[in-house]
Motif scaffolding. Structure first.
Motif, short mmCIF file in Angstrom:
data_model
loop_
_atom_site.label_atom_id
_atom_site.label_comp_id
_atom_site.label_asym_id
_atom_site.label_seq_id
_atom_site.Cartn_x
_atom_site.Cartn_y
_atom_site.Cartn_z
N ARG A 25 0.86 -1.19 0.00
CA ARG A 25 0.00 0.00 0.00
C ARG A 25 0.89 1.23 0.00
O ARG A 25 1.98 1.22 0.59
N PRO A 30 2.46 4.95 0.88
CA PRO A 30 2.81 5.43 2.23
C PRO A 30 1.69 6.18 2.95
O PRO A 30 1.74 6.32 4.17
N PHE A 31 0.70 6.68 2.22
CA PHE A 31 -0.40 7.39 2.86
C PHE A 31 -1.62 6.49 3.06
O PHE A 31 -2.66 6.97 3.53
N ALA A 32 -1.51 5.23 2.65
CA ALA A 32 -2.63 4.28 2.79
C ALA A 32 -3.93 4.87 2.25
O ALA A 32 -4.97 4.81 2.88
N CYS A 33 -3.83 5.49 1.08
CA CYS A 33 -5.01 6.14 0.49
C CYS A 33 -6.04 5.11 0.05
O CYS A 33 -7.22 5.43 -0.05
N PRO A 35 -7.70 1.13 0.38
CA PRO A 35 -7.85 0.17 1.48
C PRO A 35 -7.33 -1.23 1.16
O PRO A 35 -7.09 -1.57 0.00
N VAL A 49 -7.72 -5.28 3.40
CA VAL A 49 -7.93 -6.08 4.62
C VAL A 49 -7.46 -7.50 4.32
O VAL A 49 -7.65 -7.99 3.20
N SER A 52 -10.20 -5.49 -0.77
CA SER A 52 -10.24 -4.05 -0.46
C SER A 52 -11.02 -3.80 0.82
O SER A 52 -10.70 -2.89 1.58
N GLU A 53 -12.06 -4.60 1.03
CA GLU A 53 -12.90 -4.38 2.20
C GLU A 53 -13.31 -5.72 2.80
O GLU A 53 -13.38 -6.74 2.09
N PHE A 85 -6.68 -8.40 9.72
CA PHE A 85 -5.92 -7.17 10.01
C PHE A 85 -5.81 -6.30 8.77
O PHE A 85 -6.03 -6.75 7.65
N GLU A 86 -5.47 -5.04 9.03
CA GLU A 86 -5.23 -4.10 7.94
C GLU A 86 -3.74 -3.99 7.71
O GLU A 86 -3.00 -3.63 8.61
N PRO A 132 0.76 0.80 5.70
CA PRO A 132 1.29 1.46 4.51
C PRO A 132 2.80 1.24 4.39
O PRO A 132 3.50 1.09 5.39
N PHE A 145 -10.02 -3.59 15.71
CA PHE A 145 -9.25 -2.43 15.23
C PHE A 145 -10.16 -1.51 14.43
O PHE A 145 -11.26 -1.90 14.02
N LEU A 197 -4.51 5.26 9.87
CA LEU A 197 -3.98 6.61 9.68
C LEU A 197 -5.06 7.66 9.94
O LEU A 197 -6.24 7.36 9.88
N ARG A 198 -4.60 8.87 10.25
CA ARG A 198 -5.50 10.03 10.35
C ARG A 198 -6.58 9.85 11.41
O ARG A 198 -7.69 10.35 11.27
#
Lengths: 298, 230
Positions: free
Chosen positions: A248, A250-253, A255, A257, A269-270, A286-287, A290, B96, B118-119
């Protein structure tokens, strides 16, 4: 928006049913990607001196037997061919450039979706459920797969722009996101003599990583180069003949899972695409973080 | 407490949410359990009554968004934007939470037992957030008021462009954002922390193990030395 799904089956007794296990995952991503869908599945490898080619023709009634006949007549070599409408898997021991050149000359309307010992690729425009029905995706068997549902944001909706993208042998990539430097990346790779089939940003990422590995990088090093070179938003899921890999931005824009279970590893993605997997209640969900690399081996 | 059950495998989410928007006189004091959430988006959003809701499993995006008064428990994980723009009440995620948990929340308490993405608490406007695990990068970005308590670690650029929110972190902070700095823990801040730890099931955790971060307030006014940057 787009949806990605990946499934690696650890329990050998479940591998014959990988298509059935995957179906609710793909359908669960319909809202994220209603315009096209695609699937790469890694099966038992063909014989050591052979390769298989996933081919795509523009019409459902395409005369594949005619193509096989011409192939034999021109190249003096019989091919094994299994077909599903506008899709065929051709197995041959001839050199890949020979086959590519022959198809280009005699059947320019036929596209080569993948090359390898294990990989089969199916992709087309339409709702994920329709594409799955078109190619009998519930019947797939194999060790692992990489799927995608597309909502186009940066290039046209055509079968060639659908994911997965492939490059080299037994390598595929799907992408949720958008790359802002795809054009410069493409120019750089074209300078290295690498041909492109579309103007799609994901194809640039796919060919970049495959090029790095051909230049001697292992997967991990290639992905490290990817973090340096790819600018934009991305969750990338990749398949090799014996691995799935996920990164992913670096900003984990975008998703992702993961559900890790004794019997399988599933990525989507979800969570709604993981909810129907057997015994997912006991999976470790878990997620992924990033800018981390996640690699699962068959 | 009167208890009602919905099964999202059988009942459309819209029907469940419409029921949860019934007049307060109908809902007050009830306990509503939602089975098979299976990652659906927008579960129990916009609640405005003193109702207890249990989402039994993993919730998708924006669960319990815009919450007022209600007490919502997610027994699994929550997707992006859980309790975003909460006004009051309590939202408790036992697993989580994904990105932007508690974004712009103005009041109430968000408890996350696991990690937050994040955020977390971006543009927080007065709510309290307690995270039992760690928070990802850019948490409390431009947070204006309220409190963020993190029992684990914080990622990069914590509290970037922070206004007057308080950030309590027990573990490591990877880096502080622009204008965020460590502050001495005064009695008022310490009492807020003690109360939040007690309310969120962490009464056994010592407040002395936390550091407090806040705004250095250097971005509040234009500084003439920066004129050349424009």
């Amino acid at each position: 928006m787009c949806g990605i799904v990946g499934l690696l089956v650890k329990n050998p007794s479940m591998r014959a049913n990988i298509g059935e296990l995957m179906m609710p995952m793909l359908i669960g991503m319909t809202e994220r990607g209603p315009d096209s869908a695609g699937m790469a599945v890694f099966t038992a490898p063909v014989a050591g001196n052979e390769l298989k080619y996933s081919l795509y023709a523009p019409t459902m009634d395409f005369n594949w037997q005619g193509l096989a006949h011409d192939f034999d007549a021109h190249l003096g070599s019989k091919v094994s061919l299994s077909t599903k409408g506008n899709h065929a898997i051709l197995i041959s021991h001839l050199e890949t450039p020979t086959i590519k050149t022959w198809i280009k000359e005699h059947y320019p309307q036929v596209h080569m979706l993948s090359v390898g010992q294990s990989i089969d690729v199916y992709k087309d425009t339409g709702l994920p459920a329709d594409v799955a029905a078109r190619y009998d995706l519930p019947q797939l068997s194999g060790t692992h797969l990489v799927g995608h549902t597309r909502m186009a944001t940066e290039s046209a909706i055509t079968p060639a722009h659908a994911h997965p993208f492939t490059a080299g042998r037994d390598w595929c990539l799907v992408h949720n996101g958008s790359l802002s430097n795809a054009n410069s990346l493409r120019r750089k790779l074209q300078h290295e003599g690498i041909d492109f089939e579309t103007d799609n940003d994901t194809e640039a990422a796919c060919r970049f990583l495959e090029w790095r590995m051909r230049e001697g990088d292992d997967l991990k090093t290639a992905l490290e180069h990817g973090f340096d070179e790819l600018d934009g938003f991305y969750t990338l899921l990749m398949g090799t003949k014996d691995q799935l890999a996920l990164i992913r931005d670096p900003f984990a824009c975008k998703p992702a899972v993961v559900a890790e279970h004794d019997d399988y590893v599933a990525i989507a993605s979800e969570f709604r695409s993981l909810a129907h997997l057997p015994d997912v209640k006991n999976a470790h969900v878990f997620e992924p973080s990033p800018k981390e690399m996640y690699v699962w081996k068959v | 407490m009167e208890s009602l059950k919905f099964d999202l495998a059988a009942t459309p989410l819209r029907e469940v949410n419409q029921y949860l928007h019934s007049p307060a006189s109908e809902l007050n004091g009830k306990h509503v359990v939602i089975h098979n959430p299976n990652g659906a988006h927008n579960i129990a959003v916009g609640l405005k009554s003193d109702v207890q809701v249990t989402i039994d499993g993993h919730a998708g995006y924006y669960a319990a968004g815009m919450n007022q008064l209600a007490n919502v428990v997610v027994t699994g994980s929550a997707g992006t934007g859980v309790a975003e723009n909460m006004m009051s009440g309590v939202v408790h995620v036992k697993g989580f939470a994904s990105n932007a948990a508690g974004a712009t929340a103005q009041g109430g308490l968000l408890i996350i037992d696991g990690d937050a993405g994040l955020r977390c608490g971006i543009s927080l406007k007065g709510a309290d957030i307690v995270v039992g695990g760690s928070v990802g990068s850019f948490s409390a970005f431009m947070a204006q008021a309220g409190n963020l308590v993190v029992l684990g670690d914080a990622g990069e650029a914590l509290g970037d462009s922070l206004y007057e929110a308080r950030l309590f972190v027990r573990g490591e902070v990877k880096s502080l954002g622009a204008d965020c700095e460590e502050k001495p823990m005064d009695d008022e801040a310490r009492q807020i922390l003690v109360d939040l730890l007690a309310k969120s099931g962490h009464a056994d955790v010592s407040p002395d193990s936390f550091k407090l971060f806040g705004s250095a307030r250097t971005l509040y006014n234009f500084h003439v030395d920066n004129a050349g940057a424009y």
